[in-house]
Scaffold this active site. Structure first.
Site, PDB file in Angstrom:
ATOM      1  N   LYS A  13     -43.743  -2.242  65.618  1.00  0.00           N
ATOM      2  CA  LYS A  13     -42.774  -1.701  66.575  1.00  0.00           C
ATOM      3  C   LYS A  13     -41.537  -1.154  65.823  1.00  0.00           C
ATOM      4  CE  LYS A  13     -44.303  -4.776  70.318  1.00  0.00           C
ATOM      5  NZ  LYS A  13     -43.898  -5.796  71.311  1.00  0.00           N
ATOM      6  N   TYR A  53     -48.005   0.505  78.161  1.00  0.00           N
ATOM      7  CA  TYR A  53     -47.587  -0.762  78.789  1.00  0.00           C
ATOM      8  C   TYR A  53     -47.716  -0.719  80.315  1.00  0.00           C
ATOM      9  CZ  TYR A  53     -45.737  -2.919  74.502  1.00  0.00           C
ATOM     10  OH  TYR A  53     -45.601  -3.519  73.268  1.00  0.00           O
ATOM     11  N   ASN A 116     -39.833  -8.248  68.900  1.00  0.00           N
ATOM     12  CA  ASN A 116     -40.860  -9.106  68.288  1.00  0.00           C
ATOM     13  C   ASN A 116     -41.805  -8.393  67.328  1.00  0.00           C
ATOM     14  OD1 ASN A 116     -42.345  -7.813  70.222  1.00  0.00           O
ATOM     15  ND2 ASN A 116     -43.117  -9.659  71.227  1.00  0.00           N
ATOM     16  N   HIS A 119     -47.306  -5.372  67.817  1.00  0.00           N
ATOM     17  CA  HIS A 119     -48.180  -5.446  68.998  1.00  0.00           C
ATOM     18  C   HIS A 119     -49.619  -5.598  68.532  1.00  0.00           C
ATOM     19  CE1 HIS A 119     -50.464  -4.259  72.551  1.00  0.00           C
ATOM     20  NE2 HIS A 119     -51.134  -3.444  71.743  1.00  0.00           N
ATOM     21  N   GLU A 130     -56.550   1.328  74.103  1.00  0.00           N
ATOM     22  CA  GLU A 130     -55.360   1.624  73.300  1.00  0.00           C
ATOM     23  C   GLU A 130     -55.717   2.533  72.121  1.00  0.00           C
ATOM     24  OE1 GLU A 130     -53.768  -2.288  72.463  1.00  0.00           O
ATOM     25  OE2 GLU A 130     -53.162  -2.568  74.546  1.00  0.00           O
TER      26      GLU A 130
HETATM   27  N1  LIG Z   1     -39.195 -11.707  78.985  1.00  0.00           N
HETATM   28  C1  LIG Z   1     -39.210 -10.634  78.216  1.00  0.00           C
HETATM   29  N2  LIG Z   1     -38.057 -10.001  77.880  1.00  0.00           N
HETATM   30  C2  LIG Z   1     -38.035  -8.916  77.093  1.00  0.00           C
HETATM   31  N3  LIG Z   1     -39.145  -8.347  76.576  1.00  0.00           N
HETATM   32  C3  LIG Z   1     -40.319  -8.931  76.875  1.00  0.00           C
HETATM   33  C4  LIG Z   1     -40.423 -10.091  77.698  1.00  0.00           C
HETATM   34  N4  LIG Z   1     -41.722 -10.436  77.810  1.00  0.00           N
HETATM   35  C5  LIG Z   1     -42.394  -9.526  77.091  1.00  0.00           C
HETATM   36  N5  LIG Z   1     -41.557  -8.625  76.524  1.00  0.00           N
HETATM   37  C6  LIG Z   1     -41.901  -7.496  75.655  1.00  0.00           C
HETATM   38  O1  LIG Z   1     -43.037  -6.850  76.200  1.00  0.00           O
HETATM   39  C7  LIG Z   1     -44.099  -6.870  75.254  1.00  0.00           C
HETATM   40  C8  LIG Z   1     -45.397  -6.954  76.012  1.00  0.00           C
HETATM   41  O2  LIG Z   1     -45.470  -8.172  76.693  1.00  0.00           O
HETATM   42  P1  LIG Z   1     -46.846  -8.924  76.872  1.00  0.00           P
HETATM   43  O3  LIG Z   1     -46.648  -9.959  77.903  1.00  0.00           O
HETATM   44  O4  LIG Z   1     -47.943  -7.918  77.031  1.00  0.00           O
HETATM   45  O5  LIG Z   1     -46.954  -9.687  75.475  1.00  0.00           O
HETATM   46  P2  LIG Z   1     -47.865  -9.432  74.209  1.00  0.00           P
HETATM   47  O6  LIG Z   1     -49.218  -8.972  74.649  1.00  0.00           O
HETATM   48  O7  LIG Z   1     -47.790 -10.610  73.312  1.00  0.00           O
HETATM   49  O8  LIG Z   1     -47.068  -8.298  73.482  1.00  0.00           O
HETATM   50  P3  LIG Z   1     -47.595  -6.921  72.921  1.00  0.00           P
HETATM   51  O9  LIG Z   1     -48.335  -6.255  74.089  1.00  0.00           O
HETATM   52  O10 LIG Z   1     -46.352  -6.175  72.509  1.00  0.00           O
HETATM   53  O11 LIG Z   1     -48.492  -7.301  71.797  1.00  0.00           O
HETATM   54  C9  LIG Z   1     -43.784  -8.065  74.366  1.00  0.00           C
HETATM   55  O12 LIG Z   1     -44.384  -7.990  73.102  1.00  0.00           O
HETATM   56  C10 LIG Z   1     -42.281  -7.972  74.276  1.00  0.00           C
HETATM   57  O13 LIG Z   1     -41.897  -6.979  73.329  1.00  0.00           O
END
Ligand SMILES: Nc1ncnc2c1ncn2[C@@H]1O[C@H](COP(=O)(O)OP(=O)(O)OP(=O)(O)O)[C@@H](O)[C@H]1O
Length: 152
Positions: A13, A53, A116, A119, A130
């Site tokens: 990211k 997303y 974080n 992805h 994707e």
């Molecule tokens: N509570 C939150 N506040 C802010 N950002 C969030 C929150 N929850 C998720 N995100 C962001 O949205 C992304 C996608 O959320 P998801 O629940 O799909 O988690 P993930 O599958 O672990 O992450 P990713 O899809 O990025 O790998 C997260 O990686 C994070 O960057």
């Protein structure tokens, strides 16, 4: 039985790119034995990220997530190997870095869920979706000569 041909979409990211973590993340996937089959640096549009997303569009953090992801370039990659989707997620760590184990990418480099670093696809079906979204031009086919040292 997991396939050695399984593919996953992994993305560094914008915060991971800006913090100079691209090499470290690629190194972890290479050393684990995964095969790199697609790679590019791309500054994605909000529209493209909304598609990526789309399952999260009703979440309160969605606008902030799109702004963060569109704030700079990302490194888009496809890695192939045994159980690539699940293993990739384990290597990334938990979504919330505070819950990520040390030794994982997020557990080593991140603190906040909204920053974080990386992805990884969460299912084989989503990985294929994707990969199509980020690499409409297709991926590179080649034989990895190390394969017999990594798989029986
Ligand atoms: N509570 C939150 N506040 C802010 N950002 C969030 C929150 N929850 C998720 N995100 C962001 O949205 C992304 C996608 O959320 P998801 O629940 O799909 O988690 P993930 O599958 O672990 O992450 P990713 O899809 O990025 O790998 C997260 O990686 C994070 O960057």
């Amino acid at each position: 039985m997991p396939s050695i041909h399984e593919r996953t979409y992994i993305m560094v990211k914008p915060d991971g790119v800006q913090r100079g973590l691209v090499g470290n993340i690629i190194d972890r996937f290479e050393k684990r034995g995964f095969k790199l089959i697609a790679l590019k640096l791309v500054h994605a549009s909000p529209e493209h990220l909304q598609k990526h997303y789309e399952d999260l569009k009703d979440k309160p953090f969605f606008p902030g997530l799109i702004k963060y992801m569109a704030s700079g370039p990302v490194v888009a990659m496809v890695w192939q190997g045994l159980d690539a989707v699940k293993t990739g997620r384990v290597m990334l760590g938990a979504t919330n870095p505070l819950a990520s184990a040390p030794g994982t990418i997020r557990g080593d480099f991140a603190l906040a869920v909204g920053r974080n670093i990386c992805h990884g696809s969460d299912s084989v079906d989503n990985a294929e979706k994707e990969i199509k979204l980020w690499f409409p031009e297709g991926i590179v086919q080649y034989e990895a000569t190390l394969a017999s040292w990594i798989f029986e």
